[in-house]
Scaffold this motif. Structure first.
Motif, PDB file in Angstrom:
ATOM      1  N   GLN A   1       0.828  -1.142  -0.042  1.00 57.83           N
ATOM      2  CA  GLN A   1       0.005  -0.107  -0.001  1.00 57.83           C
ATOM      3  C   GLN A   1       0.963   1.238   0.089  1.00 57.83           C
ATOM      4  OE1 GLN A   1      -3.293   0.077  -0.104  1.00 57.83           O
ATOM      5  NE2 GLN A   1      -4.153  -1.924   0.409  1.00 57.83           N
ATOM      6  N   LEU A   2       1.910   1.036   0.838  1.00 63.44           N
ATOM      7  CA  LEU A   2       2.780   2.236   0.844  1.00 63.44           C
ATOM      8  C   LEU A   2       3.482   2.684  -0.312  1.00 63.44           C
ATOM      9  CD1 LEU A   2       4.598   4.153   2.784  1.00 63.44           C
ATOM     10  CD2 LEU A   2       6.328   2.538   3.029  1.00 63.44           C
ATOM     11  N   ASN A   3       3.580   1.593  -1.281  1.00 57.34           N
ATOM     12  CA  ASN A   3       4.220   1.752  -2.703  1.00 57.34           C
ATOM     13  C   ASN A   3       2.951   1.878  -3.838  1.00 57.34           C
ATOM     14  OD1 ASN A   3       7.149   1.544  -2.800  1.00 57.34           O
ATOM     15  ND2 ASN A   3       6.564   0.394  -0.893  1.00 57.34           N
ATOM     16  N   GLY A   4       1.870   2.072  -3.444  1.00 57.07           N
ATOM     17  CA  GLY A   4       0.740   2.289  -4.424  1.00 57.07           C
ATOM     18  C   GLY A   4       0.543   0.951  -5.018  1.00 57.07           C
ATOM     19  N   LEU A   5       0.502  -0.157  -4.630  1.00 62.51           N
ATOM     20  CA  LEU A   5       0.192  -1.466  -5.100  1.00 62.51           C
ATOM     21  C   LEU A   5      -0.875  -1.879  -4.090  1.00 62.51           C
ATOM     22  CD1 LEU A   5       3.732  -3.045  -6.014  1.00 62.51           C
ATOM     23  CD2 LEU A   5       1.865  -2.074  -7.492  1.00 62.51           C
ATOM     24  N   THR A   6      -1.995  -2.099  -4.569  1.00 65.09           N
ATOM     25  CA  THR A   6      -3.284  -2.744  -3.884  1.00 65.09           C
ATOM     26  C   THR A   6      -3.516  -4.114  -4.067  1.00 65.09           C
ATOM     27  OG1 THR A   6      -4.218  -0.395  -4.053  1.00 65.09           O
ATOM     28  CG2 THR A   6      -5.747  -2.319  -3.270  1.00 65.09           C
ATOM     29  N   PRO A   7      -3.261  -4.918  -3.225  1.00 70.20           N
ATOM     30  CA  PRO A   7      -3.252  -6.383  -3.443  1.00 70.20           C
ATOM     31  C   PRO A   7      -5.048  -6.450  -3.583  1.00 70.20           C
ATOM     32  CG  PRO A   7      -2.274  -5.822  -1.373  1.00 70.20           C
ATOM     33  CD  PRO A   7      -2.833  -4.679  -1.919  1.00 70.20           C
ATOM     34  N   GLU A   8      -5.361  -7.574  -4.341  1.00 72.66           N
ATOM     35  CA  GLU A   8      -6.649  -8.071  -4.678  1.00 72.66           C
ATOM     36  C   GLU A   8      -7.287  -8.626  -3.370  1.00 72.66           C
ATOM     37  OE1 GLU A   8      -8.557  -7.447  -7.321  1.00 72.66           O
ATOM     38  OE2 GLU A   8      -7.029  -6.372  -7.969  1.00 72.66           O
ATOM     39  N   GLY A   9      -6.305  -9.016  -2.264  1.00 66.30           N
ATOM     40  CA  GLY A   9      -6.999  -9.293  -1.123  1.00 66.30           C
ATOM     41  C   GLY A   9      -5.645 -10.201  -0.461  1.00 66.30           C
ATOM     42  N   VAL A  10      -5.326  -9.809   0.790  1.00 68.07           N
ATOM     43  CA  VAL A  10      -4.691 -10.749   1.459  1.00 68.07           C
ATOM     44  C   VAL A  10      -5.194 -12.097   1.809  1.00 68.07           C
ATOM     45  CG1 VAL A  10      -3.039 -10.869   3.541  1.00 68.07           C
ATOM     46  CG2 VAL A  10      -3.203  -8.763   2.228  1.00 68.07           C
ATOM     47  N   THR A  11      -4.714 -13.235   1.531  1.00 70.44           N
ATOM     48  CA  THR A  11      -5.414 -14.363   1.517  1.00 70.44           C
ATOM     49  C   THR A  11      -4.536 -15.388   2.221  1.00 70.44           C
ATOM     50  OG1 THR A  11      -6.478 -16.106   0.222  1.00 70.44           O
ATOM     51  CG2 THR A  11      -4.602 -15.233  -0.548  1.00 70.44           C
TER      52      THR A  11
END
Length: 313
Positions: free
Chosen positions: A172-182
């Motif tokens: 998130q800090l680097n502007g990457l949003t995971p589809e979901g921590v699974t």
């Protein structure tokens, strides 16, 4: 006055090699030394003393060292910035301690830096493809690849809950949003959806992946074209689990060819590294050393002995 570092490290080494109970090691002196001058390099020195004798540190020893370092969360973390060749920057929240929360996965290790530099020098290998990283830690290598190599999908994976939490925050800090921590691998239908992603905006997945329990079906669902890992070769039991998972990857590809595999390792204990190569040979996994520059753009003070192996599974 605290005991000089070499003497304290030597006392740990002698008592460990003599199979003395862990409680008999000089913990009070270590704690006093760290209070006087907090420095995780002292712990690195102690572990180096043990590894240089071909002895593998026990999990209990790691846990005991971690107990000595227990402090408030705010005082054991800092923000580090790594400048990419493009001028872009990867920012990470990292532990300031060698061991934190019972794991060494909360800071960036040298092999991860070397692997990232090698990847950035070979972007075509990753462009438009699905990359699975094993033992992602807090995410430097994967973030650098996502920023510079245009993969279609990048799957970060680890097994330690605290590492996964910190990894998610760094993404998130680097502007990457995971589809979901699974806590499980994606289903095959989800994996097929990943194939259609635009390679200029990588699909980012974070997965909890236990090498010992993952199934061939779960690995097939990931549909990885490239598998990478850094600093995962440091313990015989982990080596066996890693090779077992690679064997599952090789047999779970259905009509698709097996993924390309690249593993970067800092050679701290030559015997452990040679064991890894011997176990690869025993499992019928061919390997070759990938030439890499001796210096690393991301390192400043030291250039450790890091090697990258390509595995043919």
């Amino acid at each position: 006055m605290a005991e000089p570092r070499p003497g304290l490290a030597l006392r740990f080494q002698r008592r460990f090699l003599a199979a003395r109970p862990l409680r008999s090691l000089p913990w009070p002196e270590l704690e006093q030394s760290l209070r006087t001058a907090p420095d995780s390099a002292l712990l690195a020195d102690i572990l180096h003393k043990l590894e240089s004798t071909a002895a593998e540190p026990l999990d209990e020893l790691y846990e005991a060292l971690a107990d000595v370092l227990k402090e408030e969360e705010e005082s054991t973390h800092c923000y580090k910035n790594y400048l990419l060749p493009s001028g872009d920057c990867v920012s990470l929240c990292e532990s300031t301690a060698l061991i934190s929360g019972g794991t060494t996965g909360l800071l960036t290790w040298e092999a991860a830096l070397h692997l990232a530099q090698w990847a950035l020098q070979n972007p075509g290998l990753f462009r438009g493809r699905t990359v699975l990283e094993l033992g992602s830690g807090i995410g430097f290598t994967g973030i650098a690849i996502c920023r510079s190599c245009q993969p279609r999908t990048f799957i970060f994976s680890d097994c330690h809950p605290r590492v996964l939490r910190q990894l998610g925050e760094n993404l998130q800090l680097n502007g990457l949003t995971p589809e979901g921590v699974t806590c499980s691998i994606q289903t095959e239908s989800q994996g097929q959806e990943l194939e259609g992603q635009n390679c200029h905006t990588p699909k980012v997945i974070v997965a909890e992946l236990d090498w010992g329990s993952v199934t061939e079906k779960q690995l097939l669902a990931l549909r990885a074209d490239i598998v990478i890992a850094a600093d995962v070769v440091y313990d015989p039991e982990i080596i066996l689990a890693l090779i077992g998972m690679l064997q599952k990857l090789s047999t779970s590809r259905a009509d698709r060819k097996a993924p390309e595999v690249f593993i970067a390792s800092t050679i701290r204990n030559p015997d452990t590294y040679q064991l890894f190569q011997a176990e690869l040979d025993k499992a019928g996994i061919r390997w070759q050393v990938i030439p890499a520059h001796s210096s690393c753009h991301f390192l400043y003070d030291e250039q450790p002995d890091v090697t990258i192996l390509q595995l043919f599974i």
